[in-house]
Design a protein around this motif. Structure first.
Motif, PDB file in Angstrom:
ATOM      1  N   ALA A   1      -2.728  -7.213  -4.196  1.00  0.00           N
ATOM      2  CA  ALA A   1      -3.436  -7.594  -2.967  1.00  0.00           C
ATOM      3  C   ALA A   1      -3.994  -9.008  -3.083  1.00  0.00           C
ATOM      4  CB  ALA A   1      -4.560  -6.601  -2.679  1.00  0.00           C
TER       5      ALA A   1
ATOM      6  N   GLY B   1       0.811  -1.221   0.000  1.00  0.00           N
ATOM      7  CA  GLY B   1       0.000   0.000   0.000  1.00  0.00           C
ATOM      8  C   GLY B   1       0.836   1.258   0.000  1.00  0.00           C
TER       9      GLY B   1
ATOM     10  N   GLY C   1      -2.185  -2.320  -7.966  1.00  0.00           N
ATOM     11  CA  GLY C   1      -2.173  -2.518  -6.521  1.00  0.00           C
ATOM     12  C   GLY C   1      -3.229  -3.511  -6.069  1.00  0.00           C
TER      13      GLY C   1
ATOM     14  N   ALA D   1      -5.646  -2.261   0.312  1.00  0.00           N
ATOM     15  CA  ALA D   1      -5.396  -1.736  -1.030  1.00  0.00           C
ATOM     16  C   ALA D   1      -6.365  -0.608  -1.381  1.00  0.00           C
ATOM     17  CB  ALA D   1      -5.503  -2.863  -2.058  1.00  0.00           C
TER      18      ALA D   1
END
Length: 466
Positions: free
Chosen positions: A113, A83, A109, A165
């Protein structure tokens, strides 16, 4: 009239540019950090309440959950570290007016995750039992409780990773109020469900330690769903789409992890430290391990608000770095240090004055009080020093130099704290072990300051002031 005109000009400026580039620094940091601090305080309350309920079962149950902390730290480190990379790249891209890159940072991102979740499903299946057997094989009740608890946390961690995230995507665009909503939602649900699943209420069965894990995972999943909805409905600054999530870009992932991996390592080092510290403490008594676990729960009430403020600090500094606004970066940093010190001084005062009351929340036995009261008083001395170190390390991450942060964390926890704790345990016994925290923090702040000043001369000072 002049005042009204000035306010109209400020509003026009805010509309033209993201608030992270124009809003007065103190107001900006306060408005962005306050929701995160509040949500972190709720998270800290959950951590404490969770252990309080478990402690009502038995001291062995509390020890089982405490021994899970290193693995849980690794889990959270992977999510939060990734993150940080998302946040830094996204905010810097927005500061550079590169919307396409910001969108790619968010979508990649989310993909990372999901990958993190799959990794920990495997770990939960194959590694949890050996993890406990190495630490406390002499007490199989602790082992069995711990395996059940940690396996559930690992195999049901999808909510944790997606929640983090989506929160970081919102933080990267300055929408920290919605981050507060997701975190508080998850924590409050967790607190409500804890006694229901642990002790059994109504038609719900009594699950014991497993109930604490189930409550945790449900809270994370609900918070994840809330985060997805808020991003889709409210966060118009970033576009997240399922089709883009499953088309990862290796270059973007590389840029995310160039900041994220050092941050993951830096945080995960804490789990290595905790694991090794447990091994040192268990040679004295399992009660010492329980005290150490309680300390981590209590200190989160002061550290987590600082981390919440730092989560606001990262996008502000990254944005203004991309926009080449040196004065705003430096003023934000100074404000961050001041606020962090305030939190930590409060923690120091409480640890020094009422350690017996703090331990009493966890149904502390006489032996636990005998060990815990001097432990909390000694460890508390490093709080204000840690405040400065944490903010300086965060600034290094925000400016894309997380490698320095990793070096500081490695030096503090592996090269100083653990050797000091081991030597002190042999020389001065259990009561001397706790001084290792202060020794390590003195090294940490010295090294953090050195790296920050070095970075300032090379990166910040050459920036053109607006």
């Amino acid at each position: 009239m002049k005042g009204m005109k000035r306010r109209m000009e400020q509003n026009t400026s805010l509309n033209r540019e993201n608030k992270m580039g124009v809003m007065p620094e103190n107001k900006l940091l306060f408005t962005m950090a306050l929701p995160l601090i509040l949500s972190m305080l709720v998270q800290a309350c959950y951590n404490i309440v969770d252990s309080i309920f478990v402690a009502m079962l038995s001291e062995d149950a509390l020890t089982a959950v405490s021994l899970a902390f290193p693995m849980q730290t690794v889990m959270i480190s992977v999510g939060v570290g990734t993150g940080v990379g998302i946040n830094a790249l996204l905010s810097k891209s927005l500061g550079e007016k590169n919307q396409a890159l910001a969108n790619k940072a968010a979508n990649n991102g989310i993909f990372l995750a999901l990958c993190s979740f799959l990794v920990f499903v495997i770990i939960g299946i194959v590694a949890v039992r050996p993890f406990y057997m190495v630490q406390v094989s002499q007490n199989m009740k602790i082992v069995e409780d711990g395996v059940i608890y940690l396996r559930i946390c690992c195999c049901c961690s999808i909510g944790l990773y997606l929640q983090i995230a989506f929160e970081r995507v919102m933080q990267g665009t300055g929408m920290t109020v919605f981050t507060m909503v997701t975190q508080m939602t998850g924590a409050i649900i967790n607190i409500i469900l804890d006694p229901i699943f642990i002790f059994g209420v109504g038609f719900f069965p009594q699950l014991g330690v497993a109930g604490a894990a189930v409550a945790t995972c449900i809270g994370q999943c609900v918070a994840c769903v809330v985060g997805i909805i808020l991003n889709q409905k409210k966060n118009h600054g970033i576009s997240v789409s399922l089709s883009q999530v499953f088309h990862p870009d290796r270059k973007i992932i590389g840029r995310i992890y160039s900041v994220g991996i050092p941050s993951i390592i830096m945080s995960a080092i804490g789990s290595v430290m905790t694991f090794c510290m447990d091994l040192i403490l268990v040679t004295f008594t399992t009660t010492a391990v329980a005290v150490f676990g309680v300390y981590f729960k209590l200190q989160s009430f002061f550290f987590m608000p600082v981390f919440g403020m730092n989560n606001a600090l990262v996008p502000i500094m990254a944005y203004n770095y991309g926009a080449r606004k040196k004065s705003r970066m430096m003023k934000t940093l100074k404000l961050g240090i001041c606020y962090a010190l305030c939190f930590m001084v409060v923690g120091l005062i409480l640890f020094e004055t009422i350690p017996n009351v703090l331990l009493g929340f966890f149904s502390a036995s006489d032996q636990m009080l005998d060990i815990g009261i001097p432990a909390l008083r000694i460890i508390g001395f490093h709080f204000p020093i840690a405040a400065i170190s944490i903010v300086l390390i965060t600034s290094l991450q925000a400016l894309g130099h997380a490698f320095y942060s990793m070096l500081v964390s490695m030096g503090r926890q592996l090269l100083v704290l653990l050797p000091a704790a081991y030597i002190l345990s042999k020389v001065g016994g259990l009561s001397a072990v706790w001084w290792s925290f202060l020794i390590a923090e003195l090294m940490s702040v010295t090294l953090s300051l050195y790296f920050f000043l070095r970075m300032k001369r090379r990166i910040i000072d050459p920036l053109d002031c607006p």
